[in-house]
Design a protein around this motif. Sequence first.
Motif, PDB file in Angstrom:
ATOM      1  N   VAL A 126      44.542 -18.980 -14.798  1.00  0.00           N
ATOM      2  CA  VAL A 126      43.481 -18.518 -15.701  1.00  0.00           C
ATOM      3  C   VAL A 126      43.648 -17.033 -15.969  1.00  0.00           C
ATOM      4  O   VAL A 126      43.880 -16.257 -15.054  1.00  0.00           O
ATOM      5  N   HIS A 127      43.619 -16.697 -17.237  1.00  0.00           N
ATOM      6  CA  HIS A 127      43.584 -15.258 -17.520  1.00  0.00           C
ATOM      7  C   HIS A 127      42.105 -14.861 -17.661  1.00  0.00           C
ATOM      8  O   HIS A 127      41.415 -15.253 -18.572  1.00  0.00           O
ATOM      9  N   TYR A 168      21.468 -23.636  -6.685  1.00  0.00           N
ATOM     10  CA  TYR A 168      22.004 -22.280  -6.563  1.00  0.00           C
ATOM     11  C   TYR A 168      23.391 -22.313  -5.960  1.00  0.00           C
ATOM     12  O   TYR A 168      24.321 -21.666  -6.451  1.00  0.00           O
ATOM     13  N   VAL A 227      26.032 -23.747  -8.517  1.00  0.00           N
ATOM     14  CA  VAL A 227      26.439 -22.887  -9.618  1.00  0.00           C
ATOM     15  C   VAL A 227      27.208 -21.677  -9.104  1.00  0.00           C
ATOM     16  O   VAL A 227      28.198 -21.240  -9.695  1.00  0.00           O
ATOM     17  N   LEU A 228      26.785 -21.184  -7.946  1.00  0.00           N
ATOM     18  CA  LEU A 228      27.471 -20.037  -7.361  1.00  0.00           C
ATOM     19  C   LEU A 228      28.901 -20.445  -6.971  1.00  0.00           C
ATOM     20  O   LEU A 228      29.861 -19.705  -7.219  1.00  0.00           O
ATOM     21  N   ASN A 248      30.719 -22.845  -8.291  1.00  0.00           N
ATOM     22  CA  ASN A 248      31.508 -22.977  -9.521  1.00  0.00           C
ATOM     23  C   ASN A 248      32.028 -21.632  -9.984  1.00  0.00           C
ATOM     24  O   ASN A 248      33.211 -21.475 -10.291  1.00  0.00           O
ATOM     25  N   ARG A 249      31.124 -20.684 -10.041  1.00  0.00           N
ATOM     26  CA  ARG A 249      31.492 -19.386 -10.607  1.00  0.00           C
ATOM     27  C   ARG A 249      32.499 -18.670  -9.701  1.00  0.00           C
ATOM     28  O   ARG A 249      33.404 -17.987 -10.186  1.00  0.00           O
ATOM     29  N   LYS A 304      35.927 -20.277  -9.835  1.00  0.00           N
ATOM     30  CA  LYS A 304      36.562 -19.846 -11.071  1.00  0.00           C
ATOM     31  C   LYS A 304      37.228 -18.491 -10.870  1.00  0.00           C
ATOM     32  O   LYS A 304      38.185 -18.145 -11.548  1.00  0.00           O
ATOM     33  N   ARG A 305      36.695 -17.728  -9.929  1.00  0.00           N
ATOM     34  CA  ARG A 305      37.261 -16.397  -9.640  1.00  0.00           C
ATOM     35  C   ARG A 305      38.189 -16.451  -8.422  1.00  0.00           C
ATOM     36  O   ARG A 305      38.304 -15.465  -7.686  1.00  0.00           O
ATOM     37  N   LEU A 316      26.307 -11.294  -9.993  1.00  0.00           N
ATOM     38  CA  LEU A 316      27.510 -11.921  -9.449  1.00  0.00           C
ATOM     39  C   LEU A 316      28.550 -10.877  -9.048  1.00  0.00           C
ATOM     40  O   LEU A 316      29.150 -10.944  -7.974  1.00  0.00           O
ATOM     41  N   GLU A 319      22.329 -17.715 -12.680  1.00  0.00           N
ATOM     42  CA  GLU A 319      23.707 -18.084 -12.327  1.00  0.00           C
ATOM     43  C   GLU A 319      24.257 -19.169 -13.262  1.00  0.00           C
ATOM     44  O   GLU A 319      25.422 -19.131 -13.666  1.00  0.00           O
ATOM     45  N   GLU A 320      23.360 -20.140 -13.597  1.00  0.00           N
ATOM     46  CA  GLU A 320      23.796 -21.195 -14.525  1.00  0.00           C
ATOM     47  C   GLU A 320      24.187 -20.590 -15.870  1.00  0.00           C
ATOM     48  O   GLU A 320      25.187 -20.984 -16.488  1.00  0.00           O
ATOM     49  N   GLY A 350      25.309 -17.614 -16.292  1.00  0.00           N
ATOM     50  CA  GLY A 350      26.592 -16.949 -16.047  1.00  0.00           C
ATOM     51  C   GLY A 350      27.741 -17.962 -16.087  1.00  0.00           C
ATOM     52  O   GLY A 350      28.821 -17.688 -16.622  1.00  0.00           O
ATOM     53  N   TRP A 351      27.457 -19.137 -15.524  1.00  0.00           N
ATOM     54  CA  TRP A 351      28.464 -20.203 -15.483  1.00  0.00           C
ATOM     55  C   TRP A 351      28.827 -20.627 -16.888  1.00  0.00           C
ATOM     56  O   TRP A 351      29.996 -20.789 -17.223  1.00  0.00           O
ATOM     57  N   ASP A 380      31.060 -18.163 -18.194  1.00  0.00           N
ATOM     58  CA  ASP A 380      32.414 -18.339 -17.658  1.00  0.00           C
ATOM     59  C   ASP A 380      33.162 -19.428 -18.442  1.00  0.00           C
ATOM     60  O   ASP A 380      34.323 -19.255 -18.826  1.00  0.00           O
ATOM     61  N   LEU A 381      32.447 -20.542 -18.631  1.00  0.00           N
ATOM     62  CA  LEU A 381      33.075 -21.682 -19.311  1.00  0.00           C
ATOM     63  C   LEU A 381      33.421 -21.344 -20.746  1.00  0.00           C
ATOM     64  O   LEU A 381      34.478 -21.748 -21.255  1.00  0.00           O
ATOM     65  N   GLU A 428      34.333 -18.591 -21.877  1.00  0.00           N
ATOM     66  CA  GLU A 428      35.555 -17.770 -21.884  1.00  0.00           C
ATOM     67  C   GLU A 428      36.791 -18.665 -21.741  1.00  0.00           C
ATOM     68  O   GLU A 428      37.823 -18.446 -22.371  1.00  0.00           O
ATOM     69  N   GLU A 429      36.613 -19.681 -20.861  1.00  0.00           N
ATOM     70  CA  GLU A 429      37.761 -20.527 -20.525  1.00  0.00           C
ATOM     71  C   GLU A 429      38.178 -21.412 -21.691  1.00  0.00           C
ATOM     72  O   GLU A 429      39.331 -21.473 -22.056  1.00  0.00           O
ATOM     73  N   ASN A 487      20.001 -13.771 -19.059  1.00  0.00           N
ATOM     74  CA  ASN A 487      20.247 -12.832 -17.959  1.00  0.00           C
ATOM     75  C   ASN A 487      19.182 -11.733 -17.914  1.00  0.00           C
ATOM     76  O   ASN A 487      18.630 -11.416 -16.853  1.00  0.00           O
TER      77      ASN A 487
END
Lengths: 141, 562
Positions: free
Chosen positions: A6-7, A30, A33-34, A36-37, A40-41, A123, B355-356, B358-359, B362-363, B365-366, B386
């Motif tokens: 992943v870039h 919580y 989702v945390l 997942n995020r 991803k990192r 985050l 957070e959701e 934010g997720w 993230d998605l 972007e992907e 946010n």
Amino acid sequence: MNGKEVHSVNPVAPETDRIRLLIVDDEEGYVNVLANRLEKRHFDVTKAFSGGDAIRAVRGQDFDVAILDLKMEDMDGIEVLKIFNQMGLDMEIIMLTGHGSQEAAREGISIGAFDYLTKPCELHELIRKINQAYRKRKKSE
Amino acid sequence: MIKDKHKKYYQSLTRNMILSAIIVSFTPMLLVICILLHQFRVSYHEKTYAHLSELVQKHKQNIDAFLNEKLANIRFLAINNSFETINNNDFLQEKLFNLRRDYGNLFVDLGVVDENGIQLAYAGPYGLEKADYADAGWFKKARQVDSFISDVFLGLRGYPHFIVAVKQNGSGRGYLIRATIDFMAFNSLVQNLRVGKTGYAFILNREGKFQTNPAMDYQPNHSGYEFFWTAVEKTKNKILITRWKDDAGIENLYAVGSLKSGQWLLIVKQEAADAFSDLKRMLNIAVLIFMIGGVAIIFMAFYTSKRMVKRIRRADKDKENMNQQIIETGKMASIGELAAGIAHEINNPVAIMVEEAGWIGDLLEEEEFGQSNNLEEFNRALVQINTQGKRCKEITHKLLSFARKTDSTLKDVQLNDIVNEIVSLSAQMAKYNKVIIETRLQKTLPYITISPSEMQQVILNLINNALDSMEKTGGTIRISTKISEVEEEHIVVIVEDDGPGIPEANLLRIFDPFFTTKPVGKGTGLGLSICYGIINKMGGKIDVQSVIGEGTRFRIWIPIQK
């Protein structure tokens, strides 16, 4: 998505090894989702939805850093922390607290936790703390 | 209205203090004065009587001695001289001269009277030779006895005098030697006897006639006089002291003694008011002291009571203010606890939401959404989520620092509503402590006029305490409301738990301000004392029962206003 190159525009680049994280919180939404995020990192995340789950998880696997909610239905975060200490785990712990319960957080730090964050937290701030904790753990090795 | 009530309370307090101060001070003073006065009066009477009695006794002896001496003089003359010698004017003249030389003008004349009453010989200023005394009272009496002293009478000469006579027998017949005693000289014996301002002495004979000139105008009251005679005869030789009201209504003291073998009475008469004038003065002084003391006591009672009540009033006001402060402090503490609970509950969902979002970011972007027309709009919405999440966080933080003053305005409320409200507020916290809150509320409760905020505070405080006590163990809190069967016209709220219970030693102090069993920094020790204060203010009461290992029960009674 694991293994996929992943870039990313993450503010903090992952360390060379994937950091093994344990997230302990009774709020499943919580934790999910945390996880997942953070995955991803490029963090290696294990989820625990209660104190009991967390203890079971650390028995079977080593972790670099644990994120521990202090207020859970089955067990107080501080209790979990004490059990971790008793088990002699080589793992840094970042506590999550609500506003107004910093006292408990300070208590946690006094018995060996790395640091604490107030929920809800940004985050990037969490990741920064995780990296700090990881670096500390590496240094002490 | 309340001020008025307070005013009345302080007024009655003042009144009670004044009354008790006066009673407490007056009673002993009155008692002491009365006892002392009584004692003084008794002893003063005794002293006065003793004095009068002694006086009369002394004079009685003097007068008796005087009379006997005169009689002895004449007897001496009679015995030592034969009838022939004595029946001679010149001889008598010589003897009279000798007697006058010895006794002054006491002896007026001398005479020899035969048994028929004819004066045979005479020496004196009146020329009474051959005077016939056969019908004179004194002669008739004198003939019967050896020696005789007559009553005072005017006689032939028209001048008051009395006669001393001795009967002798000589030359075959009886005769009398008689001497006239000057009344004025005798009178002076008694007249000089004065007691106080109004006391004087006089002598009465059997007929109640004066034998002396009384110093004051006095008519002996016949019945009184009879009384004296009978009394004196009864008491023999003793001195009789009596009180008698004369015709003018003035009370007099009489000291009475008998003279001349019971033929005369020596009476000393003094107005009682005069005799007891010192006593009267003493009484007046005592009354004066009593009155001055009384005025002083009343003044002090008023002054000190008013001052003390003023102080009490100020202290009460201070206390009330302090109570208010304590209540405020406690309110902040319990609101703080509640807010902390709520904040935590809100933080979790907010954290998940943020957070959701934010997720999603993230998605986005992907995936290759770059071409999407709405990408910009998606990102804007995520930023907005946010931002709003952060705002929620701020709000919860504010809530935690929030300390508002509890509204103490009175409203007509249904108690069950308040209980339900607090129970739902506490539900989350109870869940964390594994505590179940059960309610059993009587549906037909009447409306009561109380401050809802304060009532909320009380119930919240009790629930919080119960939760704290069962933090480790979990358990059940039962809240019930009903019309009290114990207290008339009261609603009772019962908050009971099955926690560890409260030791008896702590139970006694549980409502004391600043009493706490929690570690330092965890509890202020104000919660229950505030509840106590609030319930008291409502006119209700609160109590606690607890059994170790079984649980604790708080009961609150609140009056139903008509």
